[in-house]
Write a protein that holds these residues in place. Sequence first.
Motif, short mmCIF file in Angstrom:
data_model
loop_
_atom_site.label_atom_id
_atom_site.label_comp_id
_atom_site.label_asym_id
_atom_site.label_seq_id
_atom_site.Cartn_x
_atom_site.Cartn_y
_atom_site.Cartn_z
N UNK A 206 0.89 -1.29 -0.17
CA UNK A 206 -0.10 0.04 0.00
C UNK A 206 0.95 1.44 -0.11
N UNK A 207 2.19 1.23 0.29
CA UNK A 207 2.90 2.26 0.32
C UNK A 207 3.56 2.59 1.83
N UNK A 208 3.24 1.82 2.62
CA UNK A 208 3.81 1.90 4.08
C UNK A 208 5.33 2.05 3.98
N UNK A 209 5.84 0.98 3.64
CA UNK A 209 7.36 0.82 3.69
C UNK A 209 7.97 2.04 2.82
N UNK A 210 7.41 2.35 1.67
CA UNK A 210 7.91 3.42 0.95
C UNK A 210 7.96 4.77 1.80
N UNK A 214 11.43 7.01 2.79
CA UNK A 214 11.66 8.24 2.62
C UNK A 214 11.61 9.07 4.02
N UNK A 215 11.11 8.52 5.08
CA UNK A 215 11.62 9.30 6.40
C UNK A 215 13.09 9.00 6.77
N UNK A 216 13.30 7.75 6.62
CA UNK A 216 14.66 7.46 7.00
C UNK A 216 15.58 7.95 6.19
N UNK A 217 15.25 7.92 5.03
CA UNK A 217 16.39 8.85 4.11
C UNK A 217 16.40 10.16 4.32
N UNK A 218 15.58 11.03 4.80
CA UNK A 218 15.62 12.34 5.12
C UNK A 218 16.16 12.37 6.51
N UNK A 412 8.71 7.98 -3.90
CA UNK A 412 9.34 6.57 -4.19
C UNK A 412 10.86 6.37 -3.81
N UNK A 413 11.08 5.85 -2.64
CA UNK A 413 12.58 5.59 -2.25
C UNK A 413 12.60 3.95 -2.08
N UNK A 414 13.24 3.23 -2.95
CA UNK A 414 13.29 2.03 -3.17
C UNK A 414 14.15 1.33 -2.03
N UNK A 415 14.04 0.11 -2.03
CA UNK A 415 15.17 -0.66 -0.85
C UNK A 415 16.38 -0.26 -1.36
N UNK A 416 16.68 -0.65 -2.46
CA UNK A 416 18.02 -0.26 -2.98
C UNK A 416 18.52 1.32 -2.61
N UNK A 417 17.72 2.26 -2.86
CA UNK A 417 17.98 3.43 -2.46
C UNK A 417 18.22 3.60 -1.18
N UNK A 418 17.36 3.08 -0.20
CA UNK A 418 17.69 3.05 1.32
C UNK A 418 18.88 2.44 1.77
N UNK A 419 19.46 1.37 1.12
CA UNK A 419 20.40 0.52 1.62
C UNK A 419 21.59 1.59 1.07
N UNK A 421 21.64 4.88 0.97
CA UNK A 421 21.36 5.99 2.01
C UNK A 421 22.12 5.60 3.20
N UNK A 422 21.66 4.39 3.76
CA UNK A 422 22.35 3.88 5.06
C UNK A 422 23.67 3.63 5.06
N UNK A 423 24.23 3.26 4.13
CA UNK A 423 25.64 3.09 3.94
C UNK A 423 26.58 4.44 3.86
N UNK A 424 25.87 5.24 3.10
CA UNK A 424 26.66 6.59 2.89
C UNK A 424 26.46 7.30 4.27
N UNK A 425 25.67 7.22 5.23
CA UNK A 425 25.65 7.99 6.41
C UNK A 425 25.60 7.19 7.55
N UNK A 426 26.16 6.20 7.53
CA UNK A 426 26.68 5.17 8.50
C UNK A 426 27.56 5.64 9.68
N UNK A 427 28.47 6.60 9.03
CA UNK A 427 29.34 7.35 9.93
C UNK A 427 28.63 8.20 11.11
N UNK A 428 27.37 8.78 10.72
CA UNK A 428 26.55 9.59 11.32
C UNK A 428 25.95 8.83 12.67
N UNK A 429 25.92 7.56 12.65
CA UNK A 429 25.11 6.90 13.79
C UNK A 429 25.85 7.26 15.18
N UNK A 430 25.19 7.43 15.95
CA UNK A 430 25.49 7.98 17.31
C UNK A 430 25.67 6.63 17.78
#
Length: 440
Positions: A206-210, A214-218, A412-419, A421-430
Amino acid sequence: MTLASSTSSAGTVWPSWVLVVAAVLVSGLLLAGPALRRRYPVAWWLLLGFPVMVVQVVRTWRPLMAGCGLAVSRRPALTVVSGLVGNGAPPPQPRVPRHGLIRPTGGGFWLLVRLLPGQVPEDFVKAGPAMAEDWQVHGVRVTSWRPGVVRIAASVADPLAAPRLPKQRGPAQLLRVAVGVLETGAAWVIDLRRVPHWLIVGATRSGKSTLINALVAGLAPQPVALVGIDCKGGMELSLYEPRLSALATNREQAVRLLAALVDLTLDRMTVCRAARVRNIWGLSETERPVPVVVIVDEIAELFLVASRNEKDEAHAAGTALIRLAQLGAALGVFLVVAGQRVGSDLGPGVTALRAQLGGRVCHRVADPGTAEMALGDLNPDALKAAQAITPEQAGMAVLASGDGWERARSHLVTEADAEVIAAEYAHLAPVLPELLTAAK
């Protein structure tokens, strides 16, 4: 040549030049219209589309009001007839509701209308489809503005058909993310500082995961800690694990992690009390703890029980979530709770938690009870709009809060996009050791 004749000649030439310049400008806009509309749709709308639409609304307003039954005769019918017979006078024009200034938006316009005596906002709501048809726009929405006044908002095209990610201008505001587009064409922004806790529901595909993507990417590029609770073995939130400060993948881990989060809020409460401030935002930047956004996916997995031990775990998890919702906003802990199904049958803890989640997003759902749980206590009209979402409208949602409700669609933020983004900003994880230990 005399001065008078010279002045007369100049007065004759001046309007001609004005007309020529105006004609050239209008011709240029018309010729460049298609290209301008493709590349700069907002500029095209403000320069060309909106002025034409204003003329259309003004020209059709009186017959439209009369055709929709919103005009009122100035004199009783019998008096009108007798006046016609006796004097041969034309009948008086009926009174129509007066509208205010027509104001543009990014993809439409809006105006305020003062109701006539005896009229109610529902009369104009029923006339909405006729307005859209008469003005040849995508849709018209009528809402109550204040007693005696309604707001009519029109969208020329469907902004939810293909929402585009807006260009980032300047640094993002902390805890504020543009996740999609509203039906008005404006950006759909989730601002956790303004509405700290959210409930997101939606059936499979339905779009819940999308929306969560988008929220996590931001949030990923921002100086915040992201914490995940995904009791389906981490199938959804493990995409973001490099950027997460902690991740619980079963209920046992979730209970420990939630208890650690409650302890964290209590520690922050002690710091705020010692500094004599009411929330962490009153602390200096050097003393202020990092904000924590807790994302709970598939909330039903926390509350479903099959044994006495599971019942105790579910009760502990529900109690911890309710405490976080009550205390977290002032102490920098924010909740985003998502699920396919959320109903009172999961236990009283779900209903108590729902009351603390001020922001609601409802995608297409498989049962009416979930839509009722998400939106029913806020706005009955929002509930009807959510139940009208079809399976073909993936990503479409109705969002509601204490301020009202709107239709929206996430980017539309795909699972590949999410991965990525998560790897790109992994160094910012407190690094929050107390949460990491609890999630193991």
